[in-house]
Enzyme design. Structure first.
Site, PDB file in Angstrom:
ATOM      1  N   ARG A 118      13.290 -66.633   2.909  1.00 12.84           N
ATOM      2  CA  ARG A 118      12.298 -67.630   2.532  1.00 12.84           C
ATOM      3  C   ARG A 118      11.397 -68.081   3.693  1.00 12.84           C
ATOM      4  NH1 ARG A 118      14.855 -71.615  -1.915  1.00 12.84           N
ATOM      5  NH2 ARG A 118      12.681 -71.748  -2.520  1.00 12.84           N
TER       6      ARG A 118
ATOM      7  N   ARG B 191      14.327 -77.278   1.491  1.00 11.89           N
ATOM      8  CA  ARG B 191      13.222 -76.455   1.993  1.00 11.89           C
ATOM      9  C   ARG B 191      11.851 -76.975   1.571  1.00 11.89           C
ATOM     10  NH1 ARG B 191      13.578 -71.787   3.861  1.00 11.89           N
ATOM     11  NH2 ARG B 191      11.524 -71.437   2.958  1.00 11.89           N
TER      12      ARG B 191
ATOM     13  N   ARG C 190      21.225 -81.504  -6.976  1.00 14.54           N
ATOM     14  CA  ARG C 190      19.868 -81.333  -6.444  1.00 14.54           C
ATOM     15  C   ARG C 190      18.862 -81.167  -7.591  1.00 14.54           C
ATOM     16  NH1 ARG C 190      19.021 -76.526  -3.206  1.00 14.54           N
ATOM     17  NH2 ARG C 190      16.973 -77.481  -3.313  1.00 14.54           N
TER      18      ARG C 190
ATOM     19  N   ASP D 297      14.180 -68.990 -11.569  1.00 16.61           N
ATOM     20  CA  ASP D 297      15.094 -70.137 -11.683  1.00 16.61           C
ATOM     21  C   ASP D 297      15.927 -70.120 -12.972  1.00 16.61           C
ATOM     22  OD1 ASP D 297      14.273 -71.066  -9.252  1.00 16.61           O
ATOM     23  OD2 ASP D 297      13.058 -72.720 -10.009  1.00 16.61           O
TER      24      ASP D 297
ATOM     25  N   LYS E  84      11.866 -81.535 -11.394  1.00 19.29           N
ATOM     26  CA  LYS E  84      12.137 -81.608  -9.946  1.00 19.29           C
ATOM     27  C   LYS E  84      10.985 -80.992  -9.169  1.00 19.29           C
ATOM     28  CE  LYS E  84      14.871 -78.421  -7.720  1.00 19.29           C
ATOM     29  NZ  LYS E  84      14.119 -77.892  -6.572  1.00 19.29           N
ATOM     30  N   ASN E  85      10.567 -79.810  -9.572  1.00 15.40           N
ATOM     31  CA  ASN E  85       9.570 -79.086  -8.777  1.00 15.40           C
ATOM     32  C   ASN E  85       8.157 -79.668  -8.886  1.00 15.40           C
ATOM     33  OD1 ASN E  85      11.562 -77.490  -7.823  1.00 15.40           O
ATOM     34  ND2 ASN E  85      10.991 -75.630  -8.940  1.00 15.40           N
TER      35      ASN E  85
ATOM     36  N   ILE F 210      11.867 -61.835  -7.085  1.00 12.97           N
ATOM     37  CA  ILE F 210      11.284 -62.900  -6.252  1.00 12.97           C
ATOM     38  C   ILE F 210      12.097 -63.139  -4.977  1.00 12.97           C
ATOM     39  CG2 ILE F 210      10.528 -65.326  -6.183  1.00 12.97           C
ATOM     40  CD1 ILE F 210       8.888 -63.827  -8.180  1.00 12.97           C
TER      41      ILE F 210
ATOM     42  N   CYS G 214      17.995 -69.586   3.514  1.00 16.66           N
ATOM     43  CA  CYS G 214      18.911 -70.324   2.636  1.00 16.66           C
ATOM     44  C   CYS G 214      19.729 -69.310   1.842  1.00 16.66           C
ATOM     45  CB  CYS G 214      18.160 -71.272   1.726  1.00 16.66           C
ATOM     46  SG  CYS G 214      17.287 -70.457   0.411  1.00 16.66           S
TER      47      CYS G 214
HETATM   48  C1  UD1 Z   1       9.434 -72.582  -5.607  1.00 19.49           C
HETATM   49  C2  UD1 Z   1      10.407 -73.441  -6.355  1.00 19.49           C
HETATM   50  C3  UD1 Z   1      11.699 -72.681  -6.631  1.00 19.49           C
HETATM   51  C4  UD1 Z   1      11.380 -71.349  -7.325  1.00 19.49           C
HETATM   52  C5  UD1 Z   1      10.323 -70.561  -6.560  1.00 19.49           C
HETATM   53  C6  UD1 Z   1       9.861 -69.321  -7.313  1.00 19.49           C
HETATM   54  C7  UD1 Z   1       9.850 -75.660  -5.606  1.00 19.49           C
HETATM   55  C8  UD1 Z   1      10.235 -76.868  -4.815  1.00 19.49           C
HETATM   56  N1  UD1 Z   1      10.689 -74.619  -5.564  1.00 19.49           N
HETATM   57  O1  UD1 Z   1      10.021 -72.266  -4.340  1.00 19.49           O
HETATM   58  O2  UD1 Z   1      12.518 -73.482  -7.467  1.00 19.49           O
HETATM   59  O3  UD1 Z   1      12.566 -70.582  -7.388  1.00 19.49           O
HETATM   60  O4  UD1 Z   1       9.161 -71.381  -6.331  1.00 19.49           O
HETATM   61  O5  UD1 Z   1       9.383 -69.677  -8.557  1.00 19.49           O
HETATM   62  O6  UD1 Z   1       8.837 -75.662  -6.293  1.00 19.49           O
HETATM   63  N2  UD1 Z   1       7.184 -66.225   0.469  1.00 19.49           N
HETATM   64  C9  UD1 Z   1       6.804 -65.618   1.647  1.00 19.49           C
HETATM   65  N3  UD1 Z   1       6.135 -66.362   2.573  1.00 19.49           N
HETATM   66  C10 UD1 Z   1       5.830 -67.685   2.354  1.00 19.49           C
HETATM   67  C11 UD1 Z   1       6.200 -68.277   1.146  1.00 19.49           C
HETATM   68  C12 UD1 Z   1       6.885 -67.518   0.210  1.00 19.49           C
HETATM   69  O7  UD1 Z   1       7.064 -64.434   1.886  1.00 19.49           O
HETATM   70  O8  UD1 Z   1       5.211 -68.295   3.228  1.00 19.49           O
HETATM   71  C13 UD1 Z   1       7.913 -65.425  -0.543  1.00 19.49           C
HETATM   72  C14 UD1 Z   1       9.320 -65.970  -0.806  1.00 19.49           C
HETATM   73  O9  UD1 Z   1      10.245 -65.507   0.137  1.00 19.49           O
HETATM   74  C15 UD1 Z   1       9.563 -65.425  -2.202  1.00 19.49           C
HETATM   75  C16 UD1 Z   1       8.188 -65.509  -2.855  1.00 19.49           C
HETATM   76  O10 UD1 Z   1       7.250 -65.594  -1.787  1.00 19.49           O
HETATM   77  O11 UD1 Z   1       9.956 -64.089  -2.121  1.00 19.49           O
HETATM   78  C17 UD1 Z   1       7.958 -66.663  -3.772  1.00 19.49           C
HETATM   79  O12 UD1 Z   1       8.470 -67.828  -3.175  1.00 19.49           O
HETATM   80  P1  UD1 Z   1       7.790 -69.240  -3.388  1.00 19.49           P
HETATM   81  O13 UD1 Z   1       6.997 -69.265  -4.642  1.00 19.49           O
HETATM   82  O14 UD1 Z   1       7.116 -69.624  -2.129  1.00 19.49           O
HETATM   83  O15 UD1 Z   1       9.058 -70.177  -3.556  1.00 19.49           O
HETATM   84  P2  UD1 Z   1       9.113 -71.678  -3.180  1.00 19.49           P
HETATM   85  O16 UD1 Z   1       7.746 -72.251  -3.281  1.00 19.49           O
HETATM   86  O17 UD1 Z   1       9.876 -71.863  -1.914  1.00 19.49           O
END
Ligand code: UD1
Length: 418
Positions: A122, A93, A398, A306, A22-23, A328, A117
């Site tokens: 996030r 998202r 999902r 995850d 998926k990712n 995380i 969420c």
């Molecule tokens: C992706 C994955 C999700 C997985 C997550 C962590 C996809 C579609 N989803 O989500 O399944 O659980 O990685 O491995 O690939 N953060 C900030 N600011 C930002 C972006 C992120 O503070 O602009 C923080 C987030 O709140 C979190 C951390 O960074 O604490 C990591 O999140 P992130 O790797 O961005 O998660 P996603 O990419 O949304």
């Protein structure tokens, strides 16, 4: 609305074929915006997040065809709208991934802010700051991100925190920027590497594959491509845990074991006998109760957030005590109260769960709250005494393709009911 009914008890036994990730699928579908021709994506999973991405891209002007062999042929080369609307973004998202490629290709993009969420706030500040560093003018108004740039200019970007989708967004944007972009502290998840492989096959010039420093030499345009999505390591891990929690023997096929080292390492600690080939993993509990294992989530190659909820379900019925630490996401514990309702001995304190394994869980009526929390409830239902009914199954759809069918192949007593 569908529910899953599970009668716990059977030891799972057999083989299950794992779907494409998926990712990986989501960023690669969004990457089609960058291409000047058709993108043929093989091994795409049938998931509602993939359908949501296709709907969003269709609203923007993409044309696509679903083929019978899990392939999607998509042409996003001439978008008519540069806007990702709130209605769809709020349901997924990862829609934020429309921002980087649209801005890079068309010089403009309007994408709804995703909002918080179930698992945490996030934010998307890392995405926006890095795009500004590439020269974009960003404004956030009335719940929308407005981004504009006549031309993106390559630069050095240092991410304060590793983020999977922020790395992917900036990678995509930088492929068409002028000059060289270097991303420091990039996410190293296999899905980021899958996107890099796909972008390079489209003509991008990205080096540093698999490391935390990525260099992107901007090119004039990217072409269409045929690309096969990597296997879903989280789906594979979930089925291996289904084998472990029921003390059974399960083989997952069509996987990449090297991308699952931390999960496999933890399964071995539970007492599982693991053997693998280049594209399959077999877990055999030899009928034994799993041993509890401590878990601390982290960015890849550390233990994946995850898989945290699924291991919490396993620890709930394992022998011994364990400590589960989530680093995380601040609120990724929606499964805890539901597992406690089944009889688990779990104590949540901030980002840490203290778990004492119990011999039995009881079936109960449960509410799915987010994707991986729901998977943990399914696992708990597989070993609980009596019937477990899980409501709001759409969360599972999902990220898990026909979960009840795959579990039935392994001998689970599970039905989807209305
Ligand atoms: C992706 C994955 C999700 C997985 C997550 C962590 C996809 C579609 N989803 O989500 O399944 O659980 O990685 O491995 O690939 N953060 C900030 N600011 C930002 C972006 C992120 O503070 O602009 C923080 C987030 O709140 C979190 C951390 O960074 O604490 C990591 O999140 P992130 O790797 O961005 O998660 P996603 O990419 O949304």
């Amino acid at each position: 609305m569908y529910k899953l009914e599970i009668i716990g008890g059977p030891k799972l036994n057999g083989e299950v074929k794992i779907s494409g990730s998926k990712n990986s699928s989501l960023p690669i579908l969004f990457a089609s915006i960058l291409a000047s021709g058709e993108v043929h994506i093989n091994n795409t999973p049938h998931l509602s997040d993939v359908s949501t991405t296709l709907r969003l891209l269709m609203e923007m002007g993409s044309e696509f065809m679903l083929e019978s062999d899990n392939s999607i042929v998509i042409n996003s080369s001439s978008l008519k709208s540069l806007e990702a609307k709130y209605d769809l973004v709020k349901t997924m998202r990862a829609s934020i991934l429309a921002l980087g490629p649209t801005l890079a290709k068309y010089g403009k993009a309007k994408v709804s802010l995703p909002g918080g969420c179930a698992i945490g706030s996030r934010p998307v500040n890392l995405h926006l700051k890095a795009l500004e560093e590439l020269g974009a003018k960003i404004e956030v108004k009335a719940g929308y991100i407005y981004a504009e740039a006549k031309e993106l200019i390559g630069t050095k970007i240092y991410f304060d925190q590793r983020s999977v989708t922020a790395t992917e967004n900036i990678l995509m944007a930088a492929t068409l920027a002028k000059g060289k972009t270097t991303i420091y502290n990039a996410a190293q998840e296999p899905e980021v590497s899958d996107l890099i492989n796909c972008l390079n096959a489209m003509g991008a010039k990205i080096t540093g594959f698999g490391t935390s420093t990525l260099e992107i030499e901007g090119v004039g345009n990217l072409s269409g491509v045929a690309y096969s999505i990597c296997p879903d390591r989280i789906e594979a891990g979930t089925y291996l845990l289904a084998g472990a929690i029921t003390r059974g023997k399960v083989t997952v096929k069509n996987v990449k074991p090297e991308s699952m080292r931390s999960t496999i390492g933890k399964l071995i600690e539970t007492g599982a006998h693991i053997s693998s080939t280049s594209d399959s993993i077999t877990l055999d509990m030899k009928g034994e109760r799993p041993k509890a294992v401590d878990i601390k989530t982290g960015a890849y190659p550390n233990f994946p957030t995850d898989m945290q909820a699924q291991f919490t379900a396993l620890n709930a019925v394992a022998s011994g005590s364990s400590i589960i630490t989530e680093t995380i996401f601040e609120n990724r514990f929606m499964h805890i109260p539901e597992l406690i309702r089944m009889g688990a001995d779990l104590n949540l304190d901030g980002h840490t769960v203290y778990c004492k394994g119990v011999k039995y869980l009881n079936g109960a009526n449960l509410m799915a709250t987010d994707l991986r929390a729901s998977a943990s409830l399914v696992l708990a239902g597989l070993v609980a005494e009596g019937k477990t009914v899980i409501d709001r199954v759409y969360h599972l759809d999902r990220g898990y393709e026909t979960i009840e069918e795959k579990l039935k192949i392994l001998g689970a007593n599970i039905e989807r009911v209305q």
